[in-house]
Enzyme design. Structure first.
Site, short mmCIF file in Angstrom:
data_model
loop_
_atom_site.label_atom_id
_atom_site.label_comp_id
_atom_site.label_asym_id
_atom_site.label_seq_id
_atom_site.Cartn_x
_atom_site.Cartn_y
_atom_site.Cartn_z
N TYR A 63 -3.04 31.07 -3.01
CA TYR A 63 -2.19 31.41 -4.16
C TYR A 63 -0.90 32.09 -3.67
O TYR A 63 0.21 31.74 -4.10
CB TYR A 63 -2.99 32.34 -5.05
N PHE A 65 7.74 25.94 -23.14
CA PHE A 65 7.01 24.78 -22.61
C PHE A 65 5.69 25.23 -22.00
O PHE A 65 5.65 26.22 -21.28
CB PHE A 65 7.88 24.11 -21.54
#
Lengths: 313, 313
Positions: free
Chosen positions: A138, A30
């Site tokens: 992050y 995916f």
């Protein structure tokens, strides 16, 4: 094992899918797009956006094991818009975990960030138990996701493993996404462009060859033991100038080098302590740095020449 | 000091505003609603929703010090909808920090959660350096906010302090919000209703009287020193049954008790190590547990009788 790989079209995802394909009962890949579509021939590809809940639910349905490799941002871009980083990484991961719970997924394996989660390390090599004070959003997103994984196991019995991966390198890493200094250097070197260095080249990082990361992912999927979070690195530090020297050696090219001022997200020295992964996962890096660099250079040159990349990396 | 208090209409916010009002150059109180409007007479009140960026920017403009006391969820409710918890606490705090940076705010003081941030503690009393593995999304949100505060200081020079507060109690804590077991017990006792206990009553918590928390907030606003994160607690653990005994003593009432099964967010034993706050903030609890319970009972009874609450708590 019936697997879904989320973020399958990227560097680690492509390598992981190639390794899983011959080994597992089913594999669903995916992602938004494939960086190397020819490499993914024969693998069931589900295109979709990670922030779109229905697509994600479709991708994981019927799977027992989910590899979550999605990174919507980079350490530098995340600091420019911290809220966007949260919304594109943490929020959709919470939706994913809810979907995993509903779909009866057994285990989630998550790629976290060994290079940013500890922040400015007080101890080098850095063990998993070290303080986690990221200096980029992050790293905070990765940390928050680790904590939510712990919560889902505690509350809902959803098993998980986290790999805090150092700086992976190897085939299928592109030079375009401002991550992966080795890919960038090799691309510049192969194109006979000047090599661009942030800082003075002394910054030390921990580099790990991609097939070793894939081995760690496979081990994490099967692991039975008490720990949930593992550092995955090469076990040694190398400066940017060290890397340039190896590139010169494997390529035979002596590139021009251009230096720019360092960035605030750059940590002077980051090396992971990989003792725990060795002990619990039975894992250790198998590919030496020089060997990995040779293979990566060979792949980069083949790309440059328009030759189809070698799948047997 | 030119202050804004966000979440000013709640329990801690009301007490903090009453303490700040005579001490500071200016005070702006921001919140959705005031639990005790009569207590806030004479204080500049800015009604608004924390998730609405323009309202928050208005509230902090011209301030050098921002107290962030907003809690959109509770430890139990956060686990029911973890994404909603993230969106109502972490995302708007990121917008707040960006607004603080733009407005030139000097320092943010944030109320974190001493009771949930450590998860199931390995060490009791628990120091600030202990592992943080919350078993509620509420604690994960608090932890993420702490990390973003660290990031804003590192990247943008926005100073901050975090108080990981244990279980505060005292006047202006309502029994309605399913937080604050002492407020709930006292309300039930004053109303001659049965007292409702989750678990067997042995769960040990660390309770701290509200004026001591306010003192810690004032000290954190002025603190010059290396640490950023401080535990604020009473320094001792007390079981629910201990609390019932003290309530019986201060109230003269012997309530009926009803037991219900424990909840997964309930930690058996949580006591904070408050050594660091003592050393660096020069802070220690001043109000004994019994004294705090007497004052709280007196206030609860006054509320019950419709007598205007005593502001001199």
């Amino acid at each position: 094992m019936r697997c879904a790989v989320l973020g399958a079209g990227g560097f680690l995802g492509t390598n992981l899918c190639l390794a899983l394909q011959p080994r597992v009962a089913s594999l669903r890949a995916f992602g938004r797009r494939q960086s190397f579509p020819s490499a993914m021939t024969g693998i069931e590809w589900i295109p979709g956006d990670f922030t779109e809940p229905t697509s994600v639910a479709t991708a994981i349905s019927g799977c027992d094991t989910v590899f979550h490799l999605v990174n919507a941002t980079t350490p530098a871009s995340a600091n420019i818009d911290k809220l966007a980083d949260l919304q594109s990484n943490v929020a959709p991961t919470l939706r994913l975990l809810e979907a995993c719970r509903e779909a009866g997924v057994k285990r989630v394996i998550f790629i976290s960030s060994g290079g940013t989660i500890y922040g400015l390390p007080q101890q080098v090599p850095t063990p998993e138990s070290a303080p986690t004070n990221p200096i980029t959003a992050y790293g905070i997103s990765k940390l928050a996701i680790e904590k939510y994984l712990g919560l889902y196991e505690y509350l809902h019995g959803l098993d998980y493993r986290v790999l805090r991966v150092a700086n992976p390198f190897g085939p299928y890493q592109t030079a375009l996404k401002s991550q992966g200094v080795i890919a960038a250097f090799m691309h510049q070197c192969a194109s006979r462009e000047p090599i661009h260095i942030w800082g003075d080249g002394s910054a030390v990082r921990d580099y790990v060859y991609v097939t070793d990361v894939v081995d760690a992912l496979l081990a994490a999927a099967q692991h039975q033991g008490p720990s949930r979070v593992f550092n995955i690195g090469g076990g040694q530090g190398r400066s940017l100038l060290d890397i340039l020297n190896v590139i010169k050696r494997v390529s035979g090219v002596t590139p021009e080098i251009q230096f720019s001022p360092g960035r605030p997200v750059d940590i002077p020295r980051s090396i992971l302590d990989i003792t725990l992964a060795n002990r619990e996962l039975g894992w250790a890096p198998q590919v030496s740095f020089d060997e990995g660099m040779q293979r990566t250079w060979a792949w980069a040159i083949a790309q440059q020449d328009g030759i189809s990349p070698d799948h047997g990396v």
